[in-house]
Design a protein around this motif. Structure first.
Motif, PDB file in Angstrom:
ATOM      1  N   SER A  48       1.129  -8.118  -1.928  1.00 37.47           N
ATOM      2  CA  SER A  48       0.326  -8.505  -3.092  1.00 37.47           C
ATOM      3  C   SER A  48      -1.121  -8.772  -2.714  1.00 37.47           C
ATOM      4  O   SER A  48      -2.043  -8.361  -3.432  1.00 37.47           O
ATOM      5  CB  SER A  48       0.931  -9.741  -3.772  1.00 37.47           C
ATOM      6  OG  SER A  48       0.837 -10.875  -2.923  1.00 37.47           O
ATOM      7  N   TYR A  49      -1.356  -9.435  -1.593  1.00 42.12           N
ATOM      8  CA  TYR A  49      -2.727  -9.747  -1.192  1.00 42.12           C
ATOM      9  C   TYR A  49      -3.491  -8.505  -0.738  1.00 42.12           C
ATOM     10  O   TYR A  49      -4.691  -8.386  -0.991  1.00 42.12           O
ATOM     11  CB  TYR A  49      -2.737 -10.807  -0.092  1.00 42.12           C
ATOM     12  CG  TYR A  49      -2.522 -12.209  -0.623  1.00 42.12           C
ATOM     13  CD1 TYR A  49      -3.498 -12.847  -1.375  1.00 42.12           C
ATOM     14  CD2 TYR A  49      -1.324 -12.878  -0.397  1.00 42.12           C
ATOM     15  CE1 TYR A  49      -3.296 -14.123  -1.888  1.00 42.12           C
ATOM     16  CE2 TYR A  49      -1.113 -14.158  -0.901  1.00 42.12           C
ATOM     17  CZ  TYR A  49      -2.104 -14.767  -1.646  1.00 42.12           C
ATOM     18  OH  TYR A  49      -1.896 -16.030  -2.152  1.00 42.12           O
ATOM     19  N   PHE A  50      -2.799  -7.574  -0.075  1.00 40.47           N
ATOM     20  CA  PHE A  50      -3.505  -6.407   0.451  1.00 40.47           C
ATOM     21  C   PHE A  50      -3.573  -5.250  -0.543  1.00 40.47           C
ATOM     22  O   PHE A  50      -4.353  -4.320  -0.352  1.00 40.47           O
ATOM     23  CB  PHE A  50      -2.881  -5.970   1.785  1.00 40.47           C
ATOM     24  CG  PHE A  50      -3.334  -6.826   2.935  1.00 40.47           C
ATOM     25  CD1 PHE A  50      -4.463  -6.495   3.674  1.00 40.47           C
ATOM     26  CD2 PHE A  50      -2.666  -7.989   3.253  1.00 40.47           C
ATOM     27  CE1 PHE A  50      -4.905  -7.293   4.713  1.00 40.47           C
ATOM     28  CE2 PHE A  50      -3.098  -8.806   4.288  1.00 40.47           C
ATOM     29  CZ  PHE A  50      -4.224  -8.461   5.019  1.00 40.47           C
ATOM     30  N   SER A  51      -2.774  -5.296  -1.596  1.00 38.15           N
ATOM     31  CA  SER A  51      -2.819  -4.240  -2.607  1.00 38.15           C
ATOM     32  C   SER A  51      -4.164  -4.201  -3.326  1.00 38.15           C
ATOM     33  O   SER A  51      -4.590  -3.158  -3.815  1.00 38.15           O
ATOM     34  CB  SER A  51      -1.698  -4.435  -3.633  1.00 38.15           C
ATOM     35  OG  SER A  51      -0.451  -4.135  -3.058  1.00 38.15           O
ATOM     36  N   THR A  52      -4.838  -5.330  -3.397  1.00 29.76           N
ATOM     37  CA  THR A  52      -6.127  -5.393  -4.114  1.00 29.76           C
ATOM     38  C   THR A  52      -7.292  -4.928  -3.249  1.00 29.76           C
ATOM     39  O   THR A  52      -8.382  -4.688  -3.771  1.00 29.76           O
ATOM     40  CB  THR A  52      -6.400  -6.832  -4.589  1.00 29.76           C
ATOM     41  OG1 THR A  52      -6.461  -7.702  -3.457  1.00 29.76           O
ATOM     42  CG2 THR A  52      -5.311  -7.315  -5.533  1.00 29.76           C
ATOM     43  N   VAL A  53      -7.072  -4.815  -1.936  1.00 31.90           N
ATOM     44  CA  VAL A  53      -8.193  -4.462  -1.052  1.00 31.90           C
ATOM     45  C   VAL A  53      -7.966  -3.162  -0.286  1.00 31.90           C
ATOM     46  O   VAL A  53      -8.876  -2.659   0.373  1.00 31.90           O
ATOM     47  CB  VAL A  53      -8.480  -5.596  -0.033  1.00 31.90           C
ATOM     48  CG1 VAL A  53      -8.817  -6.884  -0.760  1.00 31.90           C
ATOM     49  CG2 VAL A  53      -7.303  -5.805   0.927  1.00 31.90           C
ATOM     50  N   SER A  54      -6.743  -2.613  -0.335  1.00 26.61           N
ATOM     51  CA  SER A  54      -6.435  -1.424   0.453  1.00 26.61           C
ATOM     52  C   SER A  54      -5.644  -0.407  -0.359  1.00 26.61           C
ATOM     53  O   SER A  54      -4.782  -0.780  -1.161  1.00 26.61           O
ATOM     54  CB  SER A  54      -5.622  -1.813   1.702  1.00 26.61           C
ATOM     55  OG  SER A  54      -5.228  -0.662   2.431  1.00 26.61           O
ATOM     56  N   GLU A  55      -5.955   0.880  -0.135  1.00 28.76           N
ATOM     57  CA  GLU A  55      -5.215   1.957  -0.799  1.00 28.76           C
ATOM     58  C   GLU A  55      -4.182   2.589   0.133  1.00 28.76           C
ATOM     59  O   GLU A  55      -3.589   3.616  -0.195  1.00 28.76           O
ATOM     60  CB  GLU A  55      -6.200   3.024  -1.291  1.00 28.76           C
ATOM     61  CG  GLU A  55      -7.136   2.516  -2.394  1.00 28.76           C
ATOM     62  CD  GLU A  55      -8.055   3.595  -2.930  1.00 28.76           C
ATOM     63  OE1 GLU A  55      -7.993   4.735  -2.418  1.00 28.76           O
ATOM     64  OE2 GLU A  55      -8.826   3.311  -3.855  1.00 28.76           O
ATOM     65  N   LYS A  56      -3.985   1.987   1.288  1.00 26.06           N
ATOM     66  CA  LYS A  56      -2.982   2.503   2.230  1.00 26.06           C
ATOM     67  C   LYS A  56      -1.597   2.439   1.601  1.00 26.06           C
ATOM     68  O   LYS A  56      -1.303   1.537   0.811  1.00 26.06           O
ATOM     69  CB  LYS A  56      -3.029   1.716   3.535  1.00 26.06           C
ATOM     70  CG  LYS A  56      -4.310   1.956   4.334  1.00 26.06           C
ATOM     71  CD  LYS A  56      -4.324   1.163   5.619  1.00 26.06           C
ATOM     72  CE  LYS A  56      -5.521   1.546   6.476  1.00 26.06           C
ATOM     73  NZ  LYS A  56      -6.811   1.228   5.847  1.00 26.06           N
ATOM     74  N   VAL A  57      -0.761   3.398   1.972  1.00 27.10           N
ATOM     75  CA  VAL A  57       0.583   3.473   1.374  1.00 27.10           C
ATOM     76  C   VAL A  57       1.409   2.258   1.763  1.00 27.10           C
ATOM     77  O   VAL A  57       2.052   1.635   0.917  1.00 27.10           O
ATOM     78  CB  VAL A  57       1.298   4.772   1.817  1.00 27.10           C
ATOM     79  CG1 VAL A  57       2.730   4.788   1.301  1.00 27.10           C
ATOM     80  CG2 VAL A  57       0.537   5.987   1.320  1.00 27.10           C
ATOM     81  N   LYS A  58       1.380   1.909   3.052  1.00 29.29           N
ATOM     82  CA  LYS A  58       2.185   0.786   3.524  1.00 29.29           C
ATOM     83  C   LYS A  58       1.315  -0.450   3.687  1.00 29.29           C
ATOM     84  O   LYS A  58       0.305  -0.425   4.385  1.00 29.29           O
ATOM     85  CB  LYS A  58       2.872   1.133   4.848  1.00 29.29           C
ATOM     86  CG  LYS A  58       3.979   2.147   4.731  1.00 29.29           C
ATOM     87  CD  LYS A  58       4.832   2.215   5.974  1.00 29.29           C
ATOM     88  CE  LYS A  58       5.705   0.990   6.130  1.00 29.29           C
ATOM     89  NZ  LYS A  58       6.608   1.090   7.299  1.00 29.29           N
ATOM     90  N   LYS A  59       1.740  -1.524   3.030  1.00 29.21           N
ATOM     91  CA  LYS A  59       1.028  -2.807   3.121  1.00 29.21           C
ATOM     92  C   LYS A  59       2.083  -3.880   3.365  1.00 29.21           C
ATOM     93  O   LYS A  59       2.551  -4.537   2.438  1.00 29.21           O
ATOM     94  CB  LYS A  59       0.239  -3.059   1.833  1.00 29.21           C
ATOM     95  CG  LYS A  59      -0.880  -2.047   1.599  1.00 29.21           C
ATOM     96  CD  LYS A  59      -1.570  -2.242   0.273  1.00 29.21           C
ATOM     97  CE  LYS A  59      -0.800  -1.602  -0.862  1.00 29.21           C
ATOM     98  NZ  LYS A  59      -0.863  -0.132  -0.877  1.00 29.21           N
ATOM     99  N   SER A  60       2.477  -4.014   4.613  1.00 30.58           N
ATOM    100  CA  SER A  60       3.619  -4.863   4.958  1.00 30.58           C
ATOM    101  C   SER A  60       3.270  -5.816   6.101  1.00 30.58           C
ATOM    102  O   SER A  60       2.244  -5.654   6.773  1.00 30.58           O
ATOM    103  CB  SER A  60       4.789  -3.973   5.395  1.00 30.58           C
ATOM    104  OG  SER A  60       4.460  -3.321   6.620  1.00 30.58           O
TER     105      SER A  60
END
Length: 298
Positions: A228-240
C-alpha cells in the motif's frame, strides 16, 4: 509403530532444524506422490519405486498447470526423502539421483530506487497514533536492516536491545543473527514501545510487533502494508517486503558495501545467494565508471 515418514519428519525438525511450515511442506509433497503412486501404479510403498514412476508424476504435475518452479520444489522434497532413506539404509539407490530440475525462466527482482524509498517514507513523516507509528517503523526496519518478513513478524520483545541498538532475529534453519539499528530507527523503536504499552489488550505479549487488537502480525498483513505504501510511489510490478529487502542489499552495494558484509546482514549461508543482488549494483558501477573515466564521455 514409527513410519519412515515420521522418522523423516523428526530428522527435518531435529537435525536439519527446519521450521514446522517447511517440514509440513516436505511431508505433503511426499504424501502427494504416495497418493499418485497408489492410484496409477497400485503401489503405496514409495520406498520401492523407479524413476519412470516419478517421471509420470512430474508429467502429471506439469500437465496440471503448476509452474516449473513449484514442480521443482515438490521434487526437491521427494529427493530429500530418498536421501534420508539412503542415510538410514532403507534403500540402496536414490531413484532421483540423476534427475535434472526443470528449467525455470530467470526473473529479475527490480529493487526500489532511492527516490522511491524516500517518497514512500515522506508520506509517513510525523506519524501519530499506534498504527501509523508501527507502520513507519516496519517500513524503516525492512529498508535499514534487510530483515525477512517472517523474521520481523516473529521478532520477540526480549530480543530488542535498545541499550546496544540491536535486534536479534531468528532466520532460516533457526539460525540467529544480531542486526544493528541506525539511531533514527532505534528512536522509532522507543516511540512505538511507548504506544504499545497503551494498547487496551495484549494477547501475544512475547511478540514485539502487534495489531491494534494486541495480536501478532501475519504474512498477508505485512505484505499489504508494504504494497500500500509503495503503490503510490512506484509502478514496479512487485511491491513486497522481499523487494524492500532486495532494495536494502542493492543500495548498500551501490554505495560501496562489500559483498561479505551484506551476506552477513542478510543471513545468507553462502555468497552465491548474495550475488543475485549484484545485477543492479553492476549497472550503477557501469554508470559511475562511464561518468568518471576520462574516455567515458567520448
Amino acid at each position: 509403530m514409527t513410519t519412515n515418514k515420521d522418522a523423516f519428519s523428526d530428522y527435518l525438525q531435529l537435525e536439519k532444524k527446519y521450521s514446522p511450515h517447511t517440514v509440513n511442506a516436505y511431508l505433503n509433497d511426499v504424501i502427494s506422490f504416495e497418493s499418485f503412486n497408489a492410484i496409477h501404479f497400485d503401489q503405496e510403498n514409495v520406498e520401492q519405486v523407479n524413476y519412470g514412476q516419478i517421471r509420470n508424476w512430474i508429467v502429471s504435475l506439469v500437465d496440471s498447470g503448476i509452474s516449473n518452479s513449484s514442480v521443482n520444489r515438490k521434487i526437491a522434497s521427494l529427493k530429500a526423502f530418498y536421501k534420508f532413506l539412503l542415510k538410514i539404509k532403507q534403500i540402496e539407490i536414490n531413484p532421483l539421483l540423476k534427475h535434472k530440475a526443470l528449467k525455470v525462466p530467470k526473473t529479475l527482482q527490480i529493487p526500489f530506487s532511492e527516490k522511491e524509498v524516500e517518497e514512500a517514507l515522506s508520506q509517513m513523516q510525523n506519524p501519530q497514533g499506534f498504527e501509523a507509528i508501527r507502520n513507519k517503523l516496519i517500513v524503516d526496519l525492512f529498508y535499514t536492516t534487510g530483515v525477512r518478513r517472517t523474521e520481523l513478524i516473529h521478532l520477540k520483545k526480549i530480543n530488542v536491545d535498545l541499550a546496544k541498538n540491536t535486534i536479534k532475529v531468528l532466520g532460516k534453519r533457526n539460525k540467529e543473527r544480531i542486526l544493528p539499528l541506525l539511531p533514527i530507527v532505534a528512536n522509532q523503536f522507543l516511540l512505538y514501545g511507548q504506544e504499545r504499552l497503551n494498547l487496551a489488550v495484549i494477547v501475544d505479549a512475547d511478540y514485539f510487533f502487534l495489531t491494534k487488537k494486541g495480536l501478532k502480525l501475519n504474512d498477508s498483513f505485512v505484505y499489504r502494508l508494504i504494497n500500500s505504501y509503495f503503490s503510490t510511489v512506484s509502478e514496479k510490478v512487485k511491491k513486497s517486503p522481499h523487494i524492500l529487502r532486495h532494495t536494502f542489499a542493492t543500495h548498500l552495494l551501490n554505495n560501496g558495501a562489500d559483498l561479505n558484509s551484506v551476506k552477513e546482514l542478510l543471513g545468507h549461508s553462502s555468497l552465491a545467494s548474495t550475488q543475485i543482488y549484484t545485477h543492479n549494483s553492476l549497472s550503477e558501477l557501469k554508470k559511475v565508471y562511464q561518468e568518471a573515466h576520462p574516455r567515458g564521455q567520448k
